[in-house]
Design a protein around this motif. Structure first.
Motif, short mmCIF file in Angstrom:
data_model
loop_
_atom_site.label_atom_id
_atom_site.label_comp_id
_atom_site.label_asym_id
_atom_site.label_seq_id
_atom_site.Cartn_x
_atom_site.Cartn_y
_atom_site.Cartn_z
N PHE A 263 0.87 -1.20 -0.03
CA PHE A 263 0.10 0.15 -0.09
C PHE A 263 0.92 1.15 0.04
N LEU A 264 1.88 1.33 0.75
CA LEU A 264 2.92 2.40 0.82
C LEU A 264 3.67 2.57 -0.52
N CYS A 265 3.95 1.56 -1.32
CA CYS A 265 4.43 1.62 -2.67
C CYS A 265 3.17 2.27 -3.45
N ASP A 266 2.00 1.86 -3.57
CA ASP A 266 1.12 2.25 -4.25
C ASP A 266 0.70 3.81 -4.06
N GLN A 267 0.77 4.20 -2.69
CA GLN A 267 0.37 5.86 -2.47
C GLN A 267 1.71 6.54 -2.98
N ARG A 268 2.93 6.06 -2.79
CA ARG A 268 4.15 6.86 -3.23
C ARG A 268 3.79 6.94 -4.90
N ASN A 269 3.61 5.80 -5.75
CA ASN A 269 3.44 5.73 -7.20
C ASN A 269 2.34 6.75 -7.63
N ASP A 270 1.18 6.49 -6.81
CA ASP A 270 0.15 7.51 -7.20
C ASP A 270 0.38 8.86 -6.93
N ALA A 271 1.22 9.21 -6.10
CA ALA A 271 1.51 10.57 -5.57
C ALA A 271 2.88 11.03 -6.62
N GLY A 272 3.21 10.26 -7.35
CA GLY A 272 4.50 10.71 -8.39
C GLY A 272 5.63 10.65 -7.55
N ASP A 273 5.81 10.05 -6.35
CA ASP A 273 6.78 10.10 -5.61
C ASP A 273 7.80 8.92 -5.83
N PHE A 274 8.52 9.08 -6.88
CA PHE A 274 9.30 7.98 -7.44
C PHE A 274 10.63 7.92 -6.58
N TYR B 212 10.79 3.87 -12.53
CA TYR B 212 9.40 4.47 -12.42
C TYR B 212 9.37 5.92 -13.34
N ARG B 213 10.25 6.48 -13.14
CA ARG B 213 10.13 7.91 -13.81
C ARG B 213 9.90 7.75 -15.50
N GLN B 214 10.59 6.55 -15.89
CA GLN B 214 10.57 6.29 -17.33
C GLN B 214 9.23 5.62 -17.94
N ALA B 215 8.60 4.96 -16.87
CA ALA B 215 7.62 4.10 -17.09
C ALA B 215 6.05 4.46 -16.75
N VAL B 216 6.39 5.53 -15.85
CA VAL B 216 4.79 6.01 -15.28
C VAL B 216 4.44 7.32 -15.86
N ARG B 217 3.43 7.69 -16.40
CA ARG B 217 2.84 8.91 -17.08
C ARG B 217 2.28 9.38 -15.77
N VAL B 218 2.76 10.90 -15.49
CA VAL B 218 2.37 11.41 -14.48
C VAL B 218 1.65 12.99 -15.22
N TYR B 219 0.47 13.03 -14.37
CA TYR B 219 -0.51 14.20 -14.91
C TYR B 219 -0.28 15.28 -13.94
N PRO B 220 -0.65 16.32 -14.45
CA PRO B 220 -0.69 17.56 -13.35
C PRO B 220 -2.08 17.60 -12.49
#
Length: 64
Positions: free
Chosen positions: A13-24, A56-64
């Motif tokens: 869950f912590l990994c998911d939270q950080r990923n969702d927040a763009g906290d790579f 993660y920065r390369q693979a995950v799209r981050v929206y504003p």
């Protein structure tokens, strides 16, 4: 003290939270002592906190 199952669930869950927040960098911290592989990309795609964060920065799209 938490059992292993509870601790693993907490980390997922912590990994998911950080990923969702763009906290790579935060995701990378969780895998600081790990190597990650991706099916079809090789046995080891990245290693350590910096390598995981960069992946993660390369693979995950981050929206504003």
């Amino acid at each position: 003290m938490a059992d292993a199952r509870t601790e693993i669930a907490r980390l997922i869950f912590l990994c998911d939270q950080r990923n969702d927040a763009g906290d790579f960098d935060g995701v990378g911290e969780l895998f600081a002592h790990a190597s990650m592989g991706v099916v079809g990309m090789g046995d080891v795609v990245c290693e350590g906190a910096e390598g995981v964060a960069q992946q993660y920065r390369q693979a995950v799209r981050v929206y504003p």
